[in-house]
Design an enzyme around this catalytic site. Structure first.
Site, short mmCIF file in Angstrom:
data_model
loop_
_atom_site.label_atom_id
_atom_site.label_comp_id
_atom_site.label_asym_id
_atom_site.label_seq_id
_atom_site.Cartn_x
_atom_site.Cartn_y
_atom_site.Cartn_z
N SER A 1 0.84 -1.20 0.00
CA SER A 1 0.00 0.00 0.00
C SER A 1 0.88 1.25 0.00
O SER A 1 1.60 1.49 -0.97
CB SER A 1 -0.97 -0.05 1.17
OG SER A 1 -1.95 0.94 1.04
N HIS B 1 -4.31 -0.72 -4.22
CA HIS B 1 -5.77 -0.90 -4.03
C HIS B 1 -6.48 -0.51 -5.34
O HIS B 1 -7.51 0.15 -5.32
CB HIS B 1 -6.30 -0.02 -2.89
CG HIS B 1 -5.62 -0.20 -1.57
ND1 HIS B 1 -5.84 -1.29 -0.77
CD2 HIS B 1 -4.70 0.56 -0.92
CE1 HIS B 1 -5.10 -1.18 0.35
NE2 HIS B 1 -4.40 -0.08 0.27
N GLU C 1 -5.28 -5.40 -4.71
CA GLU C 1 -4.96 -5.90 -3.38
C GLU C 1 -4.50 -7.36 -3.46
O GLU C 1 -4.85 -8.09 -4.37
CB GLU C 1 -6.19 -5.77 -2.46
CG GLU C 1 -6.52 -4.30 -2.23
CD GLU C 1 -7.71 -4.06 -1.31
OE1 GLU C 1 -8.41 -5.03 -0.96
OE2 GLU C 1 -7.95 -2.89 -0.95
#
Lengths: 272, 272
Positions: free
Chosen positions: B135, B177, B204
């Site tokens: 992330s 994401h 993800e």
């Protein structure tokens, strides 16, 4: 744009609209359709079959009137038998422009598919009558129509459901509410079935005006996403398991804002 | 994959992960990072700076231990002064693998940017130490890092905010994401600023393992979207008004599922 050729030799414009087109302040897409159809000489037939709301046809009739259309009529067709009514077909035949509203595109294909109304729409468009359709009325333009699929960006095996549409634009597969409903995944799934298809994602209040020479111009406030799989080097569609993410190599993509043009036959975009 | 070269001449792997990687059932991405870093000989340093949660570092330390890492330590750096601590730098220097957790990538750039810790991460990676980040820890890999922007499909003027990142992969602009948060618009906006950038959208639980030879392999359960603007014929970015939808002609796109490979230098995808 050329002046309207009503029932001449040239095909009419085909105008799929991405849904939720502006109706009050500067309704550019609908106004250009009315002008193209002849303005005060226009005879616009509205087919609200996709909609389940009673007043959809009347609302558009009023709207087109406000935008200067000479004659408008809404043709109620809720059952296949109504799509064979000679009085209704006579009205339809007098059109200079045909408009199919939004709603459920499966109502369009199941109720109109193969009926005299569907045949007449194809014939009239070939003879020069203009066709516009919004949302479901845009989807039905495709020969291979998207009726459902996965939301999101990434295409999957089984990520799109196709059904036969009206086929006014054979090489295009048209999706609508495109950005708003996040439909890249299903458009990519559709073109990866068979790269002869050009994927067209229409944002809301955005249309492509497909001219008789198969070049379209973007009109409206949003964007049009074109996905061209003709140079694709590999698609895992044939080998992928149920629901599996696909691998697709070498897709071409164009993002087109208002005024941009695209030649369907050569698959070449142009800026104005 | 080649065996790990700890502090050898060859650069280490760079492994950006799209966030929300599997941690319990078959945590393939993390397990391959641990193996690459030496397994029972691995010394993995975790930097949880992006996270505001107190136990993030410890949680990953435990997890990497479970996956077979010999030594793990979490390095607490919540202020720039802590990123100069000699004891901490000594620990970091002993790493065979460095892991940066998720959270806010602006915490990474504002707290770590230009500090001895950032310099050491770059130096160690150049010397063969592997880097993985999830992330925010993936975003920071970019030289030109995405820190915010418009959700959706269609790129707009001003639709992405960039900030300087760590620059472990200079030509890549990495978003995470990607499908889950619908981030095509901001990735397209980023590559349209300067087509030398290759846009990488990581889903993800999906990572790219960038090998020392600049070829990456996709690992994980989702897909990687590659947007290559190097053949772009036109971008309206320079002329577009504030917030206006862009026109971008001739973007190349690849959708890569697990096992697919991509050569960053030649911009060529390969299937396994």
């Amino acid at each position: 744009m050329p002046s309207p050729s009503v029932k001449g030799q040239q095909r009419g414009y085909v105008i799929p609209i991405g849904g939720a087109e502006e109706k009050v302040n500067d309704p550019e897409v609908l106004r250009r359709f009315v002008e193209l159809s002849g303005g005060s000489d226009a005879v616009i037939s509205i087919i609200p079959t996709a909609s389940q709301l009673k007043d959809t046809g009347k609302r558009y009739a009023k709207l087109f009137g406000k935008l200067g259309a000479g004659t408008t009529h809404s043709l109620t067709i809720n059952e296949r038998s109504e799509a064979e009514d000679p009085a209704l077909l006579e009205k339809l035949e007098s059109s200079t422009g045909i408009f199919i509203t939004g709603g459920n595109q499966l109502r369009l294909s199941t109720i109109l598919g193969g009926t005299p109304v569907a045949q007449m729409i194809r014939k009239l468009n070939a003879q020069g009558v203009h066709y516009a359709g919004t949302s479901a009325g845009a989807a039905i333009v495709s020969q291979h129509m998207i009726v459902g699929g996965t939301t999101g960006l990434v295409p999957t095996e089984g990520g799109v459901n196709l059904a036969p549409g009206l086929g006014l634009a054979n090489t295009l597969v048209i999706d609508q509410h495109f950005s708003e409903r996040n439909r890249m995944a299903r458009l990519l799934s559709a073109v990866s079935f068979n790269p002869f298809l050009i994927g067209i994602g229409l944002d809301e209040d955005t249309a492509i005006f497909i001219a008789p020479d198969n070049e379209f111009t973007v009109v409206g406030s949003g964007s049009v996403t074109v996905v061209d799989a003709s140079d694709i080097e590999y698609s895992s569609m044939a080998e992928a398991g149920s629901g599996e993410a696909l691998t697709l190599l070498n897709l071409k993509m164009h993002i087109l804002a208002a005024g941009s043009r695209y030649d369907i036959d050569s698959r070449q975009p142009h800026i104005t």
